[in-house]
Design an enzyme around this catalytic site. Structure first.
Site, PDB file in Angstrom:
ATOM      1  N   LYS A  13      -2.172  -4.551 -13.126  1.00 59.21           N
ATOM      2  CA  LYS A  13      -3.621  -4.628 -12.650  1.00 59.21           C
ATOM      3  C   LYS A  13      -4.441  -3.863 -13.482  1.00 59.21           C
ATOM      4  O   LYS A  13      -5.479  -4.371 -13.895  1.00 59.21           O
ATOM      5  CB  LYS A  13      -3.629  -4.232 -11.252  1.00 59.21           C
ATOM      6  N   ARG A  86      -5.698  -2.858   0.352  1.00 57.42           N
ATOM      7  CA  ARG A  86      -4.062  -2.810   0.387  1.00 57.42           C
ATOM      8  C   ARG A  86      -3.580  -3.129   1.491  1.00 57.42           C
ATOM      9  O   ARG A  86      -2.447  -3.139   1.706  1.00 57.42           O
ATOM     10  CB  ARG A  86      -3.601  -1.310   0.115  1.00 57.42           C
ATOM     11  N   ARG A 125       6.429   3.350 -18.120  1.00 56.98           N
ATOM     12  CA  ARG A 125       5.235   3.634 -18.679  1.00 56.98           C
ATOM     13  C   ARG A 125       4.839   5.076 -18.483  1.00 56.98           C
ATOM     14  O   ARG A 125       5.381   6.115 -18.002  1.00 56.98           O
ATOM     15  CB  ARG A 125       4.146   2.807 -17.562  1.00 56.98           C
ATOM     16  N   ARG A 159       3.216   9.343 -14.497  1.00 54.50           N
ATOM     17  CA  ARG A 159       3.074   9.629 -13.234  1.00 54.50           C
ATOM     18  C   ARG A 159       3.834  10.045 -12.211  1.00 54.50           C
ATOM     19  O   ARG A 159       5.083   9.595 -12.484  1.00 54.50           O
ATOM     20  CB  ARG A 159       2.591   8.191 -12.615  1.00 54.50           C
TER      21      ARG A 159
HETATM   22  P1  AMP Z   1      -2.004   3.009  -7.544  1.00 55.16           P
HETATM   23  O1  AMP Z   1      -2.291   3.671  -8.766  1.00 55.16           O
HETATM   24  O2  AMP Z   1      -2.924   1.804  -7.221  1.00 55.16           O
HETATM   25  O3  AMP Z   1      -0.494   2.450  -7.909  1.00 55.16           O
HETATM   26  O4  AMP Z   1      -2.085   4.000  -6.380  1.00 55.16           O
HETATM   27  C1  AMP Z   1      -1.455   5.236  -6.483  1.00 55.16           C
HETATM   28  C2  AMP Z   1      -1.421   5.824  -5.049  1.00 55.16           C
HETATM   29  O5  AMP Z   1      -2.770   6.005  -4.636  1.00 55.16           O
HETATM   30  C3  AMP Z   1      -0.753   5.048  -4.050  1.00 55.16           C
HETATM   31  O6  AMP Z   1       0.807   4.943  -3.837  1.00 55.16           O
HETATM   32  C4  AMP Z   1      -1.230   5.411  -2.707  1.00 55.16           C
HETATM   33  O7  AMP Z   1      -0.901   6.726  -2.333  1.00 55.16           O
HETATM   34  C5  AMP Z   1      -2.813   5.810  -3.030  1.00 55.16           C
HETATM   35  N1  AMP Z   1      -3.774   4.619  -3.020  1.00 55.16           N
HETATM   36  C6  AMP Z   1      -4.411   4.134  -4.097  1.00 55.16           C
HETATM   37  N2  AMP Z   1      -5.105   3.022  -3.321  1.00 55.16           N
HETATM   38  C7  AMP Z   1      -5.375   3.182  -2.218  1.00 55.16           C
HETATM   39  C8  AMP Z   1      -5.563   2.508  -1.181  1.00 55.16           C
HETATM   40  N3  AMP Z   1      -6.409   1.271  -1.376  1.00 55.16           N
HETATM   41  N4  AMP Z   1      -5.143   2.735  -0.016  1.00 55.16           N
HETATM   42  C9  AMP Z   1      -4.479   3.919   0.310  1.00 55.16           C
HETATM   43  N5  AMP Z   1      -3.793   4.478  -0.488  1.00 55.16           N
HETATM   44  C10 AMP Z   1      -4.007   4.071  -1.992  1.00 55.16           C
END
Ligand code: AMP
Length: 214
Positions: A13, A86, A125, A159
């Protein structure tokens, strides 16, 4: 035109959204990136969400909505949402927020990738610490070993939630919560699926076709 990129962690994404930003001037609104910035700056929000993120769990819907609201207000052009919504509650909140700003979600694109491939992708990554360009040890290595192609930095980071155990919990949350938004958008006639196992350029081509911006 405002769109949502949906997909499991590692589906691509972020990669595709940054291409849409570069080629088609979308605002790339990635909730995970916004939260990681808060954590790296050690802000009050950052302190609250750090351990939740490290465990691969979801941050509270209210906090995310507050962050998104600011970004939507500031975004002058088309928005590509990445990592939001989400769950159903976030999807409903996003609809309300968009209509409050006379905007709407036009298309939702699911980037579909099988689970075993996702784990392989996520584990490999890494990111340039200076310009934040994303790489992968196998699928997208730097041209010169240890040197960023874009800015020449030799400083890279991974990360903290990209380890196998946390990935499993993130994938489970994706299946349990995030996949429930697919029928929500399908019923509205907004959902499109692209094959995410193809190479990065091919996935971009598929997305551009869906959006009619080839
Ligand atoms: P991502 O980079 O999208 O994989 O997000 C990393 C982490 O940020 C996730 O595992 C959640 O802990 C938090 N996070 C990101 N977006 C959301 C969301 N829309 N709702 C809740 N937690 C989020």
């Amino acid at each position: 035109m405002n769109i949502i990129l949906l997909g499991a962690p590692g589906a691509g994404k972020g990669t595709q959204a940054s291409r849409l930003k570069r080629k088609h001037h979308f605002v790339h609104l990635a909730t995970g990136d916004v939260l990681r910035l808060e954590v790296s700056r050690n802000t009050e929000i950052g302190k609250r969400v750090k351990s939740v993120m490290e465990r691969g769990l979801l941050v509270s819907d209210d906090l995310i909505l507050e962050m998104i609201e600011q970004q939507v207000q500031q975004a002058a052009s088309r928005i590509a949402f990445d990592g939001y919504p989400r769950n159903i509650s976030q999807a409903e909140s996003l609809d309300k927020l968009m209509s409050a700003h006379d905007r709407r979600i036009d298309k939702v694109i699911l980037i579909d990738v099988g689970e075993s491939e996702l784990i392989e992708r996520i584990c490999g990554r890494f990111t340039c610490s200076q310009c934040l360009t994303g790489y992968h040890t196998q699928f997208k290595p730097t041209k010169v070993d240890g040197v960023c192609d874009v800015c020449g930095s030799t400083d890279f980071s991974k990360r903290s939630d990209d380890d196998v155990e946390t990935i499993k919990s993130r994938l489970e949350i994706f299946r349990r919560d995030t996949e429930t938004v697919l029928p929500y958008y399908d019923q509205k006639g907004l959902l499109y699926k692209v094959e995410g196992r193809s190479n990065i350029d091919e996935v971009t081509d598929q997305i551009e076709k869906v959006l009619g911006i080839v």
